[in-house]
Design an enzyme around this catalytic site. Structure first.
Site, PDB file in Angstrom:
ATOM      1  N   GLY A 207       0.784  -1.216   0.000  1.00 24.06           N
ATOM      2  CA  GLY A 207       0.000   0.000   0.000  1.00 24.06           C
ATOM      3  C   GLY A 207       0.816   1.265   0.000  1.00 24.06           C
ATOM      4  O   GLY A 207       0.306   2.328   0.359  1.00 24.06           O
ATOM      5  N   LYS A 238      -0.334   2.339  -4.359  1.00 23.32           N
ATOM      6  CA  LYS A 238      -0.919   3.644  -4.651  1.00 23.32           C
ATOM      7  C   LYS A 238      -0.617   4.108  -6.077  1.00 23.32           C
ATOM      8  O   LYS A 238      -1.427   4.808  -6.691  1.00 23.32           O
ATOM      9  CB  LYS A 238      -0.395   4.681  -3.654  1.00 23.32           C
ATOM     10  N   ASP A 322      -6.663   8.313   2.718  1.00 31.42           N
ATOM     11  CA  ASP A 322      -5.957   9.421   2.081  1.00 31.42           C
ATOM     12  C   ASP A 322      -6.828  10.160   1.060  1.00 31.42           C
ATOM     13  O   ASP A 322      -6.393  10.495  -0.049  1.00 31.42           O
ATOM     14  CB  ASP A 322      -4.666   8.934   1.421  1.00 31.42           C
ATOM     15  N   TYR A 378      -8.677   6.516   9.727  1.00 31.18           N
ATOM     16  CA  TYR A 378      -8.070   5.203   9.938  1.00 31.18           C
ATOM     17  C   TYR A 378      -7.097   5.155  11.110  1.00 31.18           C
ATOM     18  O   TYR A 378      -6.563   4.097  11.412  1.00 31.18           O
ATOM     19  CB  TYR A 378      -7.353   4.731   8.671  1.00 31.18           C
ATOM     20  N   ASN A 433       1.961   0.416   9.366  1.00 33.23           N
ATOM     21  CA  ASN A 433       2.874   1.100   8.452  1.00 33.23           C
ATOM     22  C   ASN A 433       4.327   0.940   8.889  1.00 33.23           C
ATOM     23  O   ASN A 433       5.008   1.883   9.279  1.00 33.23           O
ATOM     24  CB  ASN A 433       2.490   2.565   8.325  1.00 33.23           C
ATOM     25  N   ASN A 467       2.729  -2.880   5.974  1.00 33.49           N
ATOM     26  CA  ASN A 467       2.990  -2.181   4.717  1.00 33.49           C
ATOM     27  C   ASN A 467       4.501  -2.180   4.511  1.00 33.49           C
ATOM     28  O   ASN A 467       5.223  -1.515   5.256  1.00 33.49           O
ATOM     29  CB  ASN A 467       2.450  -0.754   4.802  1.00 33.49           C
TER      30      ASN A 467
END
Length: 671
Positions: A207, A238, A322, A378, A433, A467
């Protein structure tokens, strides 16, 4: 020098035991009694099983034997192949694979035969064999769980039983790690294993921003996930235009074929390939947010999902991360939902779309899993109006993702997981992340082992996916350790797991393992969006530097320098050992700029120590010349361009804030 047997077993996990055990006495020969094997500790298995113990049975020798692999009819080809190949790699003279109940196989009555029974723990003869070997299998063994028994009942037998097809696969993946090479002989010690995952969903989400992984990267990753017992991969890069910017457009035929190949590879490795489509992004000239009330947009979304379903995908994800919550893309949405600046209206539109995808698409397609979504809110645990509406409107069963208390969280705690579960109205599915490096960290690899996630989270989350970095193979370091935590969180030791990750990459070569651990330490820093990193840079090197200064400050400068030389030698040797000892070409390509930087920084370190030694001996002229040379080497090290794939760009950073500071301080102190 390794024996031929050890080289055959040097495939990732199979090699972890090889280095440690080749020094042990070999069995007298392939036909020697298994009972003659010397006592040894239980094998090293990663991820660490919930229960693994020696059972008092004599080992089962595979080398030179006829091995009969008897499988349940529903055991898939990857399982059959895994077990067959393990026996072959261990030097079996002959391996035959037959289906349980079949009359095939001429060695059934042979006293030299080894039987490997593979099937469900509920299959009567599998259950009976496990019981005969003293393996207590819980009646409620968790999904993906498995049991293994090794011994003689009365003949040499290895039993691999799974609670389901995934569990049987994980039993087969564990078997190579149990094989121990002893010189020219390979055996499986008498052990019992009862194992299952702590966390239901375990894996990665591609991601990040910047260059997506290549097709070869993804295929390699899916095989790796099978090795480490991860079961989830989310396709959500992305910068794939068909994922976000051009979400309405069908994939070209060649790209759709690649997705199908990935889905097949995932299935072979018992990984759930999850296809994500992001229709909420809006940027003039780049992308248009979905019109929630448009039949044409609905048809485009479903056509995209249908195409990848036909290619083999069975898990779907709709991210709304986002994006802004202040506009509609069509008049119909304002007419249906009202003010676009209302969090409640935006959440209601999202929930209506997601519920419809679940009801009209997934519920009508065979083999699919519940829908997954990423909310716009999120992170954190604020009970916003957006979240309140989503909680009220979104169907139960749809998975909702959460990044923790921040986009890049320094930790994830049980109490926060409990609170977000109440806010979402369901257990959260964490999008973690780390080790992603597409933000504010130009020039760095993130190779610090997975940490600061609280044991016990599995009771409060539906899963965790990490991620990774744009550098797929380099991400394996953290992903390996995360897989260890997610499988058995209460037994997790991040330092042990990092060593095992190095062993996996080095295929068991001890010198390469040491070099990798040095390299991991030089690339250990894990930043957040805040002021302080959540993992420190180069902690092992920093401890050595502290010891250096403790000795230096006693006045014995030469002793300080002599004590630090081995550290400098390890740093200097690491790049060459890694280049020679890690066979993974994707990993080598990923880390090449950082290995070059290690060469340059280690040269500056050695030169600086030489300069300090000259100064300690009173030769200031030589010291000044050497410090000047070291400064030039430092400047050269700082100019190495980083990998262009992540965003933002930058030059390579290595042990920054530790090694560079030490060299500056050493020059000042020696002067």
């Amino acid at each position: 020098m390794r024996s031929a047997m050890t080289r055959r077993l040097r495939t990732h996990f199979g090699a972890l035991a090889a280095v440690a055990l080749t020094a042990l006495p070999a069995l007298p020969g392939a036909t020697a009694s298994a009972a003659a094997a010397p006592a040894a500790p239980p094998p090293v298995v990663s991820p660490a099983p919930q229960h693994l113990a020696l059972n008092g049975e004599a080992p089962v020798v595979l080398t030179g034997k006829t091995v009969r692999v008897v499988v349940d009819a529903d055991v898939d080809d990857p399982n059959r192949d895994l077990v067959r190949d393990t026996a072959r790699d261990a030097g079996a003279a002959r391996v035959e694979v037959i289906t349980a109940g079949s009359t095939a196989g001429g060695s059934t009555g042979s006293r030299t035969a080894v039987t490997i029974r593979v099937g469900a723990t509920a299959t009567p003869d599998v259950a009976a064999a496990l019981d005969d070997l003293g393996v207590a299998v819980p009646a409620d063994l968790r999904a993906e769980g498995y049991a293994i028994g090794v011994g003689h009942i009365p003949r040499a037998t290895i039993v691999l039983g799974g609670a389901d097809g995934d569990g049987t696969f994980y039993a087969a993946k564990t078997l190579p790690q149990l094989v121990e090479p002893r010189g020219r002989t390979a055996l499986v010690p008498g052990v019992e294993v009862v194992d299952y995952p702590s966390m239901p969903l375990r894996g990665t989400i591609e991601g990040f921003y910047g260059a997506p992984w290549s097709h070869a990267d993804r295929l390699d990753q899916l095989r790796f996930y099978g090795d480490v017992k991860m079961n989830t991969y989310v396709y959500a890069p992305k910068d794939d235009p068909y994922h976000r910017d051009r979400w309405r457009d069908p994939y070209p035929a060649d790209k759709l074929a690649e997705l199908g190949e990935l889905a097949d590879e995932a299935t072979a490795n018992h990984v759930r390939f999850t296809f994500a489509l992001s229709p909420g992004f809006q940027q003039e000239g780049v992308a248009t947010k979905i019109c929630f009330t448009s039949p044409a947009d609905w048809d485009a979304l479903i056509a995209k999902f249908q195409a990848v379903y036909d290619a083999g995908v069975r898990v779907f994800h709709v991210p709304f991360d986002d994006i802004s919550l202040d506009s509609w893309s069509c008049a119909g949405d304002e007419a249906a939902y009202g003010d676009p600046n209302s969090q409640a209206n935006q959440a209601r539109a999202q929930a209506d779309l997601l519920n419809r995808v679940q009801t009209e698409f997934l519920d009508t397609h065979e083999g699919t899993y519940p829908l997954r979504m990423t909310p716009t809110h999120y992170e954190g645990i604020a009970d916003t109006v957006y979240r309140q509406t989503l909680r009220a409107e979104l169907q139960q069963g749809i998975e909702v993702m959460w990044t923790g208390m921040a986009t890049v969280p320094p930790n994830i705690l049980i109490e926060d997981a409990e609170r977000i579960a109440a806010i979402f109205g369901r257990k959260a599915f964490v999008w973690d992340n780390y080790p992603v490096n597409d933000f504010g960290t130009p020039g760095r690899l993130h190779l610090g082992a997975y940490q600061e996630r609280e044991p016990g989270l599995s009771e409060h989350l539906s899963g965790i996916v990490l991620n990774p970095m744009n550098q797929a193979a380099a991400s394996k370091v953290v992903l390996f350790t995360a897989a260890d935590f997610l499988w058995n969180e209460h037994a997790y030791d991040h330092e042990r797991s990092a060593r095992n990750a190095a062993g996996y990459l080095a295929e068991g070569d001890a010198a390469t393992v040491g070099a990798l651990l040095t390299f991991f330490d030089l690339n250990h820093l894990a930043p957040t969006f805040g002021d302080a990193p959540w993992l420190p840079q180069a902690p092992a090197l920093a401890r050595e530097i502290d010891e250096f200064w403790a000795v230096w400050n006693t006045g014995d400068r030469q002793a300080a320098i002599d004590g630090f030389r081995p550290v400098a030698d390890d740093v200097a040797a690491a790049p060459g050992l890694i280049r020679a000892g890690v066979p993974d070409p994707i990993f080598q390509a990923d880390v090449a700029p950082w290995l070059l930087a290690t060469d340059r920084w280690s040269a500056a370190l050695t030169t600086s120590l030489d300069a300090a030694e000259a100064s300690a001996a009173g030769d200031e002229e030589t010291a000044a010349a050497l410090f000047q040379r070291a400064e030039a080497q430092i400047q050269e090290a700082g100019l190495i361009p980083g990998d262009p794939r992540p965003r933002p760009q930058g030059t390579v950073r290595l042990a920054d804030g530790v090694l560079d500071v030490f060299l500056d301080d050493l020059r000042a102190a020696a002067g």
